[in-house]
Design an enzyme around this catalytic site. Structure first.
Site, short mmCIF file in Angstrom:
data_model
loop_
_atom_site.label_atom_id
_atom_site.label_comp_id
_atom_site.label_asym_id
_atom_site.label_seq_id
_atom_site.Cartn_x
_atom_site.Cartn_y
_atom_site.Cartn_z
N GLY A 1 0.80 -1.21 0.00
CA GLY A 1 0.00 0.00 0.00
C GLY A 1 0.83 1.26 0.00
O GLY A 1 0.39 2.31 0.47
N SER B 1 4.74 -5.47 -2.78
CA SER B 1 4.85 -4.01 -2.92
C SER B 1 5.53 -3.43 -1.69
O SER B 1 6.64 -3.83 -1.36
CB SER B 1 3.46 -3.41 -3.17
#
Length: 543
Positions: free
Chosen positions: A141, A226
């Protein structure tokens, strides 16, 4: 849009569909299921907890792990009496909706709360008394959004892989990564890594409590995608994380030569000072107290909590305490020579960021906007980048920009990180994920976009079942078995799985992962022009 269907949508329709997609995903992330049947009561550090059974596994949600005052290091959660029901996900750590788009009305979003540091556990049935591998998942995120609810649940990975999966919440944005000299002074030098400290606290909690669920504290794999992958790299580099895990999986983690690379204290202090100024807290001796008094919603109004560019304000920090070197530097120096590492990236990562940074802002990329985006992130090398990725050579300007983001932010940083880890003595298995879960081409999320691999590892996302069938279901099964095999043995090779040479073999091969193909390839660096990117760095990556 399903794989094999190529659609060209008018811009207003495209943006409406994007809005509905984002709203649907946001709503899905709020859904939870109540208990279906009772499961064993387990006693942890704070007291006894009861969970529930669903999808053939035992689940415990929101187990209290830690508490923390704003910008402070976490400390143990207070205990409780009796048996605490662990059947609801925690509130999310404070975060803003990161996109500049008007969403359709959403009935409920996860509540923001600074009391958010719980952990979710997914356990095979009848695990008590066993010694199972443990996989701790760190969500992504961009270090500004994310919560445990989104990853409900890894049931097949747990059930068929015979592993325990633990997913902790951690603080994001300014709440997790604010660095100021005042914070360093009150915490023995640690600053700007509160979110990483939350993750380290979770790893210590797992070490001390997981045996009660049937887990083996001496066989812990950390994995994430990520910013979660960047978090894994941070733990590989952090002396405070040493010994808390034994294997690592980095999925699309920009661990080197990207805007998420941890800056020096001085750069982080400058970012923190600018944030304090934006919040009206100035630069005087009361600055920290002022920031601690601002309401949560007031802090979230800062533009730094949005996600509109690859440039990032909130990242881990080389503070000299929690993190003493960048991940690349630490890996190259042998910081995790004894930790097997599996890492890779997706072949069209950049498509996701064209959607987030362009389409979500109401802009269809043009040659001019592509040039402006490249200059924002790479001002010193923009001309060379634009010459290497000329818009005229691609079907659309969006495709050109996607290629820039894919190669510079993910593919080549993965190659560099793998090289650094291998140079430091670690055994590394590298992959390139090429499966296109939606359409192989088209204006919205073509190819193997950023996060396209995640639904192949989770059976539900946000409580919604992932509906794979046919060859896609076979790929999902193969990936889950591979990840679980690595957690068991420290090697992704096993019966019925593709042969996967480590990246120390001749030609430094990577396994190409696709529903139609699973074989070693040696052209990752060439395909993604990593020779060119070796001489390019984002302007914000200042040490």
């Amino acid at each position: 849009m399903f794989r094999g269907e190529i659609m060209v949508l008018p811009r207003p329709v495209l943006l409406r569909r994007l809005g509905v997609l984002v709203a649907t995903l946001a709503l899905a992330s709020t859904l939870t299921a109540g208990p279906a049947s009772a499961v064993p009561v387990v006693t942890v550090a704070g007291g006894a907890v009861s969970g529930f059974s669903r999808d053939g596994i035992d689940q415990y949600f929101g187990v209290p792990m830690a508490v923390a005052d704003r910008y402070a290091s976490p400390r143990p959660a207070p205990g409780w009496t009796g048996v605490r029901e662990a059947v609801r996900h925690d509130d999310q750590c404070p975060q803003a909706v990161p996109l500049p788009i008007d969403l359709p009305p959403i009935p409920a979003l996860p509540a923001n709360s600074e009391d958010c540091l719980g952990i979710d556990l997914y356990v095979p049935p009848n695990a008590a008394g066993r010694s199972l591998p443990v996989m701790v998942y760190l969500y992504g995120g961009a270090f500004v959004v994310g919560n445990t609810t989104q990853y409900d649940s890894p049931s097949q990975l747990v059930r068929d892989g015979d592993v325990i999966v633990a997913i902790p919440n951690y603080r994001v944005g300014s709440f997790g990564f604010l660095a100021l000299p005042e914070l360093a002074a009150e915490s023995g030098g640690a600053t700007g890594n509160q979110g990483i400290e939350d993750q380290q606290f979770a790893l210590r909690w797992v070490r001390d409590n997981i045996a009660a669920f049937g887990g083996d504290p001496s066989n812990v794999t950390i994995f994430g995608e990520s910013a979660g992958g960047m978090s894994v790299c941070t733990h590989l580099a952090s002396p405070r994380s040493a010994g808390l895990f034994h294997k690592a999986i980095v999925q699309s983690g920009p661990c080197s030569r990207s805007p998420l690379v941890p800056p020096s204290r001085e750069v982080a202090f400058a970012r923190g000072a600018a944030f304090a100024e934006e919040m009206g807290c100035g630069d005087g001796p009361g600055r920290l107290a002022c920031l601690r008094s601002v309401p949560v919603d007031g802090l979230l109004e800062s533009t730094t909590h949005s996600f509109t560019s690859p440039n990032a304000t909130w990242t881990p920090v080389v503070d000299g305490v929690v993190l003493t070197d960048t991940p690349e530097g630490a890996l190259r120096a042998g910081a995790s020579a004894d930790v097997p590492i599996l890492m890779g990236s997706n072949s069209e990562e950049g498509g996701t960021f064209v959607v987030l940074f362009d389409y979500a802002a109401g802009r269809v990329p043009t040659a001019e906007s592509v040039a402006a985006s490249v200059r924002e992130v790479y001002p010193e090398d923009a001309d060379a980048i634009l010459a290497t990725y000329p818009v005229a050579a691609y079907p659309t300007p969006a495709d050109a920009l996607s290629a820039v983001w894919t190669d510079s932010l993910f593919a080549c940083p993965t190659v560099v990180t793998a090289d650094a880890a291998r140079a430091g003595g670690a055994r590394v298995w590298q992959y390139r994920f090429t499966d296109a879960p939606l359409a192989p081409s088209g204006p919205l999320l073509p190819g193997a976009f950023h996060a396209a691999d995640v639904p192949y590892l989770f059976s539900r996302l946000g409580g919604i079942p992932v509906p794979w069938t046919g060859s896609a279901a076979a790929l999902a099964d193969r990936m889950k078995r591979t990840w679980a095999t690595f957690a068991h043995t420290g090697d992704p090779n096993g019966p019925g799985l593709p042969a996967w040479p480590d990246s120390g073999a001749s030609g430094h091969p990577a396994l190409q992962i696709d529903r139609d193909r699973a074989e070693p390839v040696t052209d990752v660096a060439d395909v993604h022009r990593c020779g060119f990117w070796a001489g390019v760095s984002p302007a914000d990556r200042v040490q």
